[in-house]
Structures are given as structure tokens and as C-alpha cells.
Design an enzyme around this catalytic site. Sequence first.
Site, PDB file in Angstrom:
ATOM      1  N   LYS A 143       0.803  -1.219   0.000  1.00  0.00           N
ATOM      2  CA  LYS A 143       0.000   0.000   0.000  1.00  0.00           C
ATOM      3  C   LYS A 143       0.837   1.271   0.000  1.00  0.00           C
ATOM      4  O   LYS A 143       0.313   2.356  -0.270  1.00  0.00           O
ATOM      5  CB  LYS A 143      -0.967  -0.021   1.179  1.00  0.00           C
ATOM      6  CG  LYS A 143      -2.024  -1.100   1.062  1.00  0.00           C
ATOM      7  CD  LYS A 143      -3.020  -0.760  -0.031  1.00  0.00           C
ATOM      8  CE  LYS A 143      -4.175  -1.730  -0.061  1.00  0.00           C
ATOM      9  NZ  LYS A 143      -5.290  -1.220  -0.842  1.00  0.00           N
TER      10      LYS A 143
ATOM     11  N   SER B 268      -3.311 -12.108   4.278  1.00  0.00           N
ATOM     12  CA  SER B 268      -3.746 -12.052   2.879  1.00  0.00           C
ATOM     13  C   SER B 268      -2.711 -12.671   1.948  1.00  0.00           C
ATOM     14  O   SER B 268      -3.054 -13.125   0.855  1.00  0.00           O
ATOM     15  CB  SER B 268      -4.076 -10.611   2.454  1.00  0.00           C
ATOM     16  OG  SER B 268      -2.911  -9.843   2.349  1.00  0.00           O
TER      17      SER B 268
HETATM   18  C1  LIG Z   1      -2.742  -6.870   3.786  1.00  0.00           C
HETATM   19  C2  LIG Z   1      -3.610  -6.531   2.628  1.00  0.00           C
HETATM   20  N1  LIG Z   1      -3.866  -7.478   1.734  1.00  0.00           N
HETATM   21  C3  LIG Z   1      -4.685  -7.258   0.683  1.00  0.00           C
HETATM   22  C4  LIG Z   1      -5.280  -6.027   0.513  1.00  0.00           C
HETATM   23  C5  LIG Z   1      -6.206  -5.831  -0.662  1.00  0.00           C
HETATM   24  O1  LIG Z   1      -5.599  -5.059  -1.662  1.00  0.00           O
HETATM   25  P1  LIG Z   1      -6.451  -4.156  -2.636  1.00  0.00           P
HETATM   26  O2  LIG Z   1      -7.037  -3.054  -1.806  1.00  0.00           O
HETATM   27  O3  LIG Z   1      -5.464  -3.647  -3.630  1.00  0.00           O
HETATM   28  O4  LIG Z   1      -7.506  -5.008  -3.224  1.00  0.00           O
HETATM   29  C6  LIG Z   1      -5.028  -5.007   1.414  1.00  0.00           C
HETATM   30  C7  LIG Z   1      -5.683  -3.713   1.266  1.00  0.00           C
HETATM   31  O5  LIG Z   1      -5.743  -2.929   2.186  1.00  0.00           O
HETATM   32  C8  LIG Z   1      -4.162  -5.255   2.499  1.00  0.00           C
HETATM   33  O6  LIG Z   1      -3.899  -4.307   3.403  1.00  0.00           O
END
Ligand SMILES: Cc1ncc(COP(=O)(O)O)c(C=O)c1O
Length: 321
Positions: free
Chosen positions: A48, A282
Site C-alpha cells: 500500500k 492475505s
Molecule cells: C494486507 C492486505 N492485503 C490485501 C489487501 C487488498 O488489496 P487491494 O485493496 O489492492 O484489493 C489489502 C488492502 O488494504 C491489504 O492491506
Amino acid sequence: MSRSNGVLPSAIDAIGDTPLVELRRLTRGINGRIFAKLEYLNPGFSKKDRIALQMIEEAEADGRLRPGQTIVELTSGNTGTGLALVCAVKGYPFVAVISKGNSMERARMMSALGAEVILVDQLPGSTSGQVSGGDLEVVEKEAQRIARERGAFRADQFHLQGNPHAHYLHTGPEILRQTSGSFHAFCDFVGTGGSFAGGAAAFKEYDPSIQCFLVEVAGAAVLAGEPSTRPNHRIQGGGYSMPVLPLIAAENVDGHIQVPEEVAIHVARRLAKEEGIFAGFSSGINVAAALQLIAGELQGKTIVVLLSDSGLKYLSTDLWQ
Ligand SMILES: Cc1ncc(COP(=O)(O)O)c(C=O)c1O
């Protein structure tokens, strides 16, 4: 993000250009390959940072953001951390509005980076560590109120094109360079959908046959058209059960993968123990989805995933026991 080998003028110049690592141990004996982009090696320990920089620089360029103006954003922590560090370097006051359901490492880190952190209570009945779409609506209202009160710029990651642009202009092309374009698929767990949207756009422009899959938690797969029976899952950073994500272009979605949260967590732990990769929830779901694909319809193929943030962000959770 082009980085010289010499001394960089600031930490924001160290954003991007992350390594791509093949997960050879997790795929031992399996017919297929997984390449993982170590996004947790960004200065704020997540992908991010990229969108924070891009959203701010696009708003600076077209005058939506004035010098010294306050920036406000609703965040699960990672975007806020990226914004906090970009604002620290560029000299903008930053207010992060965050649900109390997120791990507190993130709130502390944003404060350390100079942000004003406003914690918003979860809805009655919500569980700590599990931020639902309903919890996020309350945080959104609070962010809107603060932005109005302070005449602030909203770095709105759910709508600003700077979010997908960061991945279209940088993450995607980096992957294409690192692999010489030779991979077959990309699968990504969705929060705002910015990483999926930008990555998929870059990959399809290069080679329309690269398949792009949306990853969701089983029981919260609303983008796949399923009812949300498990809105309060443990995979922080996404899976908010929002049926419409404006950043995602439907024509770039080749399929939907669902992963039970327990499987995602198991794979995040295996990443640490077997690959020496200390990443978050994630990252576990992305790799679990890729494993599912090479065990099934994409046997023998190569899949790219993002390892979105660091395991250090979850020391207070049950990810690590
Ligand atoms: C740890 C983590 N994984 C996945 C995501 C998802 O990414 P995106 O917002 O680009 O879909 C985020 C988004 O905040 C995140 O902080």
C-alpha cells in the site's frame, strides 16, 4: 519505480522494485510454479506504500491537493501507514481513521510515523480482529465528517485511480520484467480491488491470455455472486463483502477462487516455516489460491501472487501462536 544503486533522497524513493521469489518448497512435488512478489519489503511493510505515493502525487499534479493541506483516509492500516510515511516525507498533516477491529500494531505504527489516528468502535456484535463491511461503513462516515470539518483531501483508495495506477504503472511492469513476461496467471485477494485492477490491466495489455482471478474468503465470496454467510472472517485487508468495487473492470476477471480462512491461515504459517517468508493473512490466502489453481485447472502453469504485507503486523493476533 526506478531506483538507482546510489543513495536515495528519501524513504519514499525506496518504494517498489520488490523481489519476486519462486515458492519452490511449497510447490515441491506439485506440477506448477508460484512466483511471489515480496511486497512486505516496502518501507511501510506493505504494497500500500505504492498507492499512497501514487494517489498523493496524482493529486499534487492536478491541483486537488494543496501544499500543506491535511489528508484524511479510512484505512485498515496498510494504506494509512503508506500515507503516513509519504506525508511525513512530503510535509502533509495526516489523519488516519481506522476501525478498532484491526490489529493495533498498525495504529501504533501510523502514530509513530506522525499520523493522528482516530479509532472507531466496531458495530455491536462485531468481533475484534474481524472487520466487517458494516464496521467499515461506520468508519467511512467518520472519515467523511472529519474531512468536511478540516477541509481535508480524501485519499479515497476505493475510488481514486491512483490506486490501480500504482500497480498498472509499477507493480505489473516490474513483474513482467522480472519474469520476462513468462507466466500464465495472476490471482489476488481483493480489498479495494486496486492491486487486481492495476495488475490485471498491465498483464492483459502485454498478453491477453494471462488469466486473472479474484480471490475471496469462502463464505464471503460476494464478487462471485455468493451470499455472504461469513462477513466477519479473519483475513485482514480485504474481503469486505462489498458486491460492487468500482475499480475492478469486469472484462479483466477470468475467474473466482474461494479459500476457507483456515486454509489461508495454514498456508501463511507454512510460508513462514518452509519458505522463510514472514507475511500476513492475505499473503496466505493468495498463495493458497495459487496452490488451488495449480492443483486444478492450471496444472503445470506458473502463477504470480502478491505477498501484500508483513507478518510483523499481526504479532498480536492468532496468526502466530
Ligand atoms: C494486507 C492486505 N492485503 C490485501 C489487501 C487488498 O488489496 P487491494 O485493496 O489492492 O484489493 C489489502 C488492502 O488494504 C491489504 O492491506
